[in-house]
Design a protein around this motif. Structure first.
Motif, PDB file in Angstrom:
ATOM      1  N   SER A  77      10.247  49.275  -5.640  1.00 21.17           N
ATOM      2  CA  SER A  77       9.311  48.138  -5.753  1.00 21.17           C
ATOM      3  C   SER A  77       9.843  46.917  -5.024  1.00 21.17           C
ATOM      4  CB  SER A  77       9.070  47.798  -7.225  1.00 21.17           C
ATOM      5  OG  SER A  77       8.377  48.832  -7.870  1.00 21.17           O
ATOM      6  N   ARG A  78      11.133  46.638  -5.179  1.00 17.84           N
ATOM      7  CA  ARG A  78      11.725  45.500  -4.492  1.00 17.84           C
ATOM      8  C   ARG A  78      11.724  45.723  -2.983  1.00 17.84           C
ATOM      9  NH1 ARG A  78      17.442  44.446  -6.530  1.00 17.84           N
ATOM     10  NH2 ARG A  78      18.252  45.296  -4.579  1.00 17.84           N
ATOM     11  N   ALA A  79      11.953  46.965  -2.569  1.00 18.54           N
ATOM     12  CA  ALA A  79      11.959  47.287  -1.133  1.00 18.54           C
ATOM     13  C   ALA A  79      10.575  47.084  -0.527  1.00 18.54           C
ATOM     14  CB  ALA A  79      12.424  48.728  -0.927  1.00 18.54           C
ATOM     15  N   VAL A  80       9.533  47.490  -1.251  1.00 14.04           N
ATOM     16  CA  VAL A  80       8.164  47.312  -0.759  1.00 14.04           C
ATOM     17  C   VAL A  80       7.838  45.831  -0.620  1.00 14.04           C
ATOM     18  CG1 VAL A  80       5.726  47.620  -1.339  1.00 14.04           C
ATOM     19  CG2 VAL A  80       7.327  49.503  -1.666  1.00 14.04           C
ATOM     20  N   ALA A  81       8.168  45.057  -1.643  1.00 17.11           N
ATOM     21  CA  ALA A  81       7.884  43.627  -1.610  1.00 17.11           C
ATOM     22  C   ALA A  81       8.598  42.958  -0.446  1.00 17.11           C
ATOM     23  CB  ALA A  81       8.291  42.983  -2.929  1.00 17.11           C
ATOM     24  N   GLY A  82       9.862  43.326  -0.227  1.00 15.08           N
ATOM     25  CA  GLY A  82      10.628  42.722   0.853  1.00 15.08           C
ATOM     26  C   GLY A  82      10.122  43.115   2.223  1.00 15.08           C
ATOM     27  N   ALA A  83       9.811  44.397   2.399  1.00 14.43           N
ATOM     28  CA  ALA A  83       9.360  44.888   3.707  1.00 14.43           C
ATOM     29  C   ALA A  83       8.004  44.301   4.079  1.00 14.43           C
ATOM     30  CB  ALA A  83       9.294  46.411   3.694  1.00 14.43           C
ATOM     31  N   VAL A  84       7.065  44.319   3.146  1.00 15.81           N
ATOM     32  CA  VAL A  84       5.737  43.773   3.426  1.00 15.81           C
ATOM     33  C   VAL A  84       5.807  42.262   3.607  1.00 15.81           C
ATOM     34  CG1 VAL A  84       3.436  43.396   2.474  1.00 15.81           C
ATOM     35  CG2 VAL A  84       4.499  45.653   2.302  1.00 15.81           C
ATOM     36  N   ASP A 119       1.468  52.923   7.123  1.00 17.61           N
ATOM     37  CA  ASP A 119       1.945  52.404   8.406  1.00 17.61           C
ATOM     38  C   ASP A 119       3.464  52.500   8.472  1.00 17.61           C
ATOM     39  OD1 ASP A 119       1.309  50.696  10.901  1.00 17.61           O
ATOM     40  OD2 ASP A 119       2.918  49.598   9.894  1.00 17.61           O
ATOM     41  N   ARG A 120       3.960  53.040   9.586  1.00 15.61           N
ATOM     42  CA  ARG A 120       5.393  53.286   9.692  1.00 15.61           C
ATOM     43  C   ARG A 120       6.209  52.001   9.764  1.00 15.61           C
ATOM     44  NH1 ARG A 120       7.194  56.779   7.310  1.00 15.61           N
ATOM     45  NH2 ARG A 120       9.155  56.468   8.429  1.00 15.61           N
ATOM     46  N   ALA A 121       5.634  50.916  10.227  1.00  6.70           N
ATOM     47  CA  ALA A 121       6.400  49.677  10.390  1.00  6.70           C
ATOM     48  C   ALA A 121       6.969  49.201   9.055  1.00  6.70           C
ATOM     49  CB  ALA A 121       5.534  48.598  11.027  1.00  6.70           C
ATOM     50  N   VAL A 158      -2.785  39.969   6.989  1.00  6.90           N
ATOM     51  CA  VAL A 158      -1.871  39.532   5.943  1.00  6.90           C
ATOM     52  C   VAL A 158      -2.451  39.872   4.573  1.00  6.90           C
ATOM     53  CG1 VAL A 158      -0.733  37.540   4.909  1.00  6.90           C
ATOM     54  CG2 VAL A 158      -0.909  37.715   7.394  1.00  6.90           C
ATOM     55  N   THR A 159      -3.731  39.579   4.387  1.00  5.77           N
ATOM     56  CA  THR A 159      -4.393  39.906   3.123  1.00  5.77           C
ATOM     57  C   THR A 159      -4.345  41.407   2.867  1.00  5.77           C
ATOM     58  OG1 THR A 159      -5.882  38.026   3.392  1.00  5.77           O
ATOM     59  CG2 THR A 159      -6.555  39.726   1.835  1.00  5.77           C
ATOM     60  N   ASP A 160      -4.608  42.198   3.895  1.00  8.70           N
ATOM     61  CA  ASP A 160      -4.571  43.657   3.756  1.00  8.70           C
ATOM     62  C   ASP A 160      -3.180  44.143   3.358  1.00  8.70           C
ATOM     63  OD1 ASP A 160      -7.169  43.692   4.550  1.00  8.70           O
ATOM     64  OD2 ASP A 160      -6.809  44.468   6.556  1.00  8.70           O
ATOM     65  N   LEU A 161      -2.155  43.618   4.048  1.00 11.25           N
ATOM     66  CA  LEU A 161      -0.784  44.041   3.765  1.00 11.25           C
ATOM     67  C   LEU A 161      -0.388  43.723   2.331  1.00 11.25           C
ATOM     68  CD1 LEU A 161       1.119  43.120   7.042  1.00 11.25           C
ATOM     69  CD2 LEU A 161       1.191  45.333   5.899  1.00 11.25           C
ATOM     70  N   ARG A 162      -0.717  42.521   1.893  1.00 15.28           N
ATOM     71  CA  ARG A 162      -0.351  42.147   0.525  1.00 15.28           C
ATOM     72  C   ARG A 162      -1.119  42.961  -0.501  1.00 15.28           C
ATOM     73  NH1 ARG A 162      -0.119  35.716   2.067  1.00 15.28           N
ATOM     74  NH2 ARG A 162       2.016  35.754   2.894  1.00 15.28           N
ATOM     75  N   ASP A 163      -2.339  43.340  -0.176  1.00 18.28           N
ATOM     76  CA  ASP A 163      -3.102  44.203  -1.062  1.00 18.28           C
ATOM     77  C   ASP A 163      -2.446  45.578  -1.154  1.00 18.28           C
ATOM     78  OD1 ASP A 163      -5.584  44.890  -2.599  1.00 18.28           O
ATOM     79  OD2 ASP A 163      -5.801  46.305  -0.956  1.00 18.28           O
ATOM     80  N   ILE A 164      -2.025  46.115  -0.018  1.00 16.94           N
ATOM     81  CA  ILE A 164      -1.334  47.405  -0.023  1.00 16.94           C
ATOM     82  C   ILE A 164      -0.031  47.309  -0.821  1.00 16.94           C
ATOM     83  CG2 ILE A 164      -0.030  48.997   1.457  1.00 16.94           C
ATOM     84  CD1 ILE A 164      -3.048  49.474   1.436  1.00 16.94           C
ATOM     85  N   ARG A 165       0.706  46.220  -0.606  1.00 14.55           N
ATOM     86  CA  ARG A 165       1.939  45.996  -1.368  1.00 14.55           C
ATOM     87  C   ARG A 165       1.672  46.097  -2.870  1.00 14.55           C
ATOM     88  NH1 ARG A 165       3.271  39.919  -1.519  1.00 14.55           N
ATOM     89  NH2 ARG A 165       1.402  40.115  -2.814  1.00 14.55           N
ATOM     90  N   LYS A 203       8.206  40.503   4.798  1.00 15.19           N
ATOM     91  CA  LYS A 203       8.768  40.196   6.119  1.00 15.19           C
ATOM     92  C   LYS A 203       7.697  40.271   7.200  1.00 15.19           C
ATOM     93  CE  LYS A 203      12.184  41.976   9.445  1.00 15.19           C
ATOM     94  NZ  LYS A 203      13.220  43.030   9.659  1.00 15.19           N
ATOM     95  N   ILE A 204       6.899  41.338   7.188  1.00 16.18           N
ATOM     96  CA  ILE A 204       5.855  41.500   8.204  1.00 16.18           C
ATOM     97  C   ILE A 204       4.739  40.483   8.000  1.00 16.18           C
ATOM     98  CG2 ILE A 204       4.111  43.078   9.114  1.00 16.18           C
ATOM     99  CD1 ILE A 204       5.956  45.382   8.378  1.00 16.18           C
ATOM    100  N   ALA A 205       4.347  40.264   6.748  1.00  9.41           N
ATOM    101  CA  ALA A 205       3.268  39.312   6.464  1.00  9.41           C
ATOM    102  C   ALA A 205       3.649  37.901   6.905  1.00  9.41           C
ATOM    103  CB  ALA A 205       2.936  39.336   4.975  1.00  9.41           C
ATOM    104  N   ASP A 206       4.901  37.524   6.666  1.00 10.77           N
ATOM    105  CA  ASP A 206       5.338  36.191   7.087  1.00 10.77           C
ATOM    106  C   ASP A 206       5.278  36.058   8.603  1.00 10.77           C
ATOM    107  OD1 ASP A 206       5.764  35.473   4.490  1.00 10.77           O
ATOM    108  OD2 ASP A 206       7.943  35.739   4.528  1.00 10.77           O
ATOM    109  N   ALA A 207       5.675  37.128   9.304  1.00 10.12           N
ATOM    110  CA  ALA A 207       5.644  37.078  10.764  1.00 10.12           C
ATOM    111  C   ALA A 207       4.211  36.950  11.271  1.00 10.12           C
ATOM    112  CB  ALA A 207       6.302  38.339  11.335  1.00 10.12           C
ATOM    113  N   LEU A 208       3.279  37.681  10.650  1.00 10.93           N
ATOM    114  CA  LEU A 208       1.881  37.596  11.058  1.00 10.93           C
ATOM    115  C   LEU A 208       1.306  36.213  10.758  1.00 10.93           C
ATOM    116  CD1 LEU A 208       0.459  41.041   9.887  1.00 10.93           C
ATOM    117  CD2 LEU A 208       0.908  40.322  12.220  1.00 10.93           C
TER     118      LEU A 208
END
Length: 550
Positions: A98-105, A80-82, A123-130, A107-112
């Motif tokens: 790795s730090r960039a992935v954790a931070g980017a995901v 996902d481009r977001a 949120v569960t899906d995003l964290r799994d992808i992370r 941010k979006i997961a918290d918003a969701l």
């Protein structure tokens, strides 16, 4: 005894197994990437996300039904481009991948998570992808559910749908989670596998791996270290019930001969062929999203006709109800031009996609009509997320112009309230209890905190079902149920008592539903329905119905 929300019936007694450890998101400061190395770090991120997506697509190709859809959707999310754009910006600013992935995901997961209306499963899906991408970047094994060496009950705070989609039902014989709802993807896949499942279990996280537990998916309990003899008797009783269900050969009817069509929910040709081997009398819900997901372009009419034809051919002259594309919200399409929405669950999804893409629905109906001609069959078609009589009329007119029998889904409370007016334009209704419950109770069906509200036994939901069935009876037009409520044998009896003419469920649930109906009379079903309607809570409704059906 721990209490949760029943999701899939049955009893199992086995040791607890828990998902393997996820990659550590260590907050210890890590040196920034040198500026000269940042382009290569971006490429490393892209390669890792692509590798994760490729593995998930490969698993999707070998799966069927809901599992295939879940895997395909999660593969799409891996690229996902977001979140990827955000992660790339962080790398360009100096962060390791790795730090960039954790931070980017994060941010979006918290918003969701803060937007309570959004589906929490994202949120569960995003964290799994992370976790999967970070594991790939770190050279670690892919995280997920371990393969136990003996039959076990999988317990977790929550399970990513991609994990439940790959379970081996001979080794994972039951599921229990401390989060999730009764219509989450975890529960739906557990039902497809035919294993007991309890969700939103308070205190489950304190039960260590290896502990012997008994899961009762019919009443929603998890008993920790129960008496072995008691557990053995409960499991044996459940086994006998399951064996009786396996002996049921159809057709669907109550003990006194009132006919009720028992149909299957399918998503592709493989699932349809498997369902055709069961006593199912046809297909009550053919989900067509699978051929649209994880694609950069819309499938052509010919491609669609080929896919739809596989399902129609599997059931020959038996009834098949095709639901037009139900995307949007948690199932975005790359080519549909979805707008960014603050509240996608209440946004452009289902038939509403036609607002900005009217030709997409036309092409899908054409594909269904072509498949019907190619197979010599006469499928019914229904539109999801209909909210007004005008929407129903527009869909019905177009479907009839192609020789198809039109109906609509009752998922929006407005549609149930105006069912009589909608039936002036269509030939049948099909009630989607998952979304109808979510929208009636104003509760995200993926929320553990709201799991008791998103239980289809809620009297308010049953009242709307009754309203729709009364409209169908007055118009002499059939009203079925194709949501997960139809897979609950006891609730199925209540739905019949409310006037439902057909029940469509996962293939694994068909025999249990048919067998239970065959043990009770129509009068008992009607008494159970009346009793449930006169209660104040889902738990009271279930108890009242059980008392009438005993």
């Amino acid at each position: 005894m721990l209490h949760g929300v029943p999701a899939v019936g049955g009893v199992q007694y086995a040791p607890v197994v828990r998902p393997g450890a996820r990659p550590s998101l260590d907050e210890t400061p890590v040196a920034d990437v040198a500026e000269s190395e940042r382009p290569a770090e971006v490429e490393r991120l892209k390669a890792a996300s692509a590798a994760v997506a490729d593995r998930l697509r490969a698993r999707a190709a070998h799966a069927t039904g809901v599992a295939s859809e879940v895997l395909a959707t999660t593969a799409q999310l891996a690229q996902d481009r977001a979140w990827l754009r955000d992660a790339e910006k962080r790398i360009v600013a100096g962060a390791p991948a790795s730090r960039a992935v954790a931070g980017a995901v994060g941010k979006i997961a918290d918003a969701l998570a803060k937007a309570g209306d959004l589906m929490a499963e994202r949120v569960t899906d995003l964290r799994d992808i992370r976790d999967r991408v970070i594991a790939e970047l770190s050279g670690l094994p892919e995280p997920g559910v371990p393969v136990p060496d003996r039959p076990s009950i999988l317990c977790a705070e929550d399970l990513a749908p991609v994990d439940t989609a790959g379970l081996d039902a001979s080794l994972v014989v039951g599921l229990a989670t401390s989060l999730g709802g009764p219509t989450s993807h975890t529960a739906i896949i557990a039902r497809q596998l035919g294993i007991p499942c309890v969700v939103a279990v308070d205190g489950l996280d304190d039960v260590p791996a290896g502990t012997m537990i008994m899961v009762d998916g019919s009443v929603g309990t998890v008993t920790v270290t129960p008496d072995e003899d008691v557990a053995a008797r409960a499991v044996e009783g459940s086994r006998r019930d399951a064996e009786a269900a396996r002996q049921w050969a159809g057709p669907g009817a109550t003990a006194d001969g009132h006919p009720v069509a028992i149909l299957a929910n399918v998503q592709d040709g493989a699932a349809a062929r498997a369902a055709a081997e069961t006593p199912a009398e046809g297909v009550g819900l053919f989900r067509t999203e699978l051929c649209f997901l994880n694609r950069d372009t819309e499938p052509t009419v010919d491609e669609q006709a080929e896919i739809y034809g596989q399902v129609l051919a599997a059931f020959g002259d038996r009834k098949v109800v095709v639901r037009t594309l139900d995307a949007g919200s948690d199932k975005p399409l790359k080519f549909a031009g979805h707008p960014d929405e603050a509240n996608p669950a209440l946004g452009v999804r289902g038939i509403r996609i036609a607002f900005g893409n009217p030709a997409m629905v036309t092409r899908q109906l054409q594909g269904i009509a072509d498949a019907a001609r190619n197979t010599g069959t006469s499928p019914w078609v229904m539109a999801p997320m209909i909210a007004t009589a005008a929407e129903a009329k527009a869909f019905a007119d177009e479907a009839r112009s192609m020789g198809l029998t039109p109906g609509v889904m009752i998922e929006v409370p407005a549609a149930a309230l105006l069912a009589d007016r909608i039936l002036e334009h269509v030939d049948f209704l099909s009630i989607g209890t998952n979304d109808l419950t979510q929208y009636t109770m104003a509760a995200d069906r993926m929320s553990a905190e709201l799991a008791t509200l998103t239980d289809p036994w809620q009297p308010a939901v049953l009242a709307l079902v009754a309203m729709a069935t009364r409209a169908g009876a007055a118009a002499s037009k059939p009203v079925g149920v194709c949501g997960e409520a139809a897979a609950d044998p006891v609730l199925a009896c209540v739905l019949v008592g409310l006037g439902v003419s057909s029940l469509s469920a996962a293939a694994a649930a068909i025999s249990a539903v048919g067998a239970k109906l065959g043990q009770v009379t129509l009068a008992q079903c009607q008494a159970a329905a009346e009793a449930a309607l006169n209660t104040a809570t889902a738990a009271e409704a279930r108890a009242a119905a059980l008392a009438e059906l005993a």
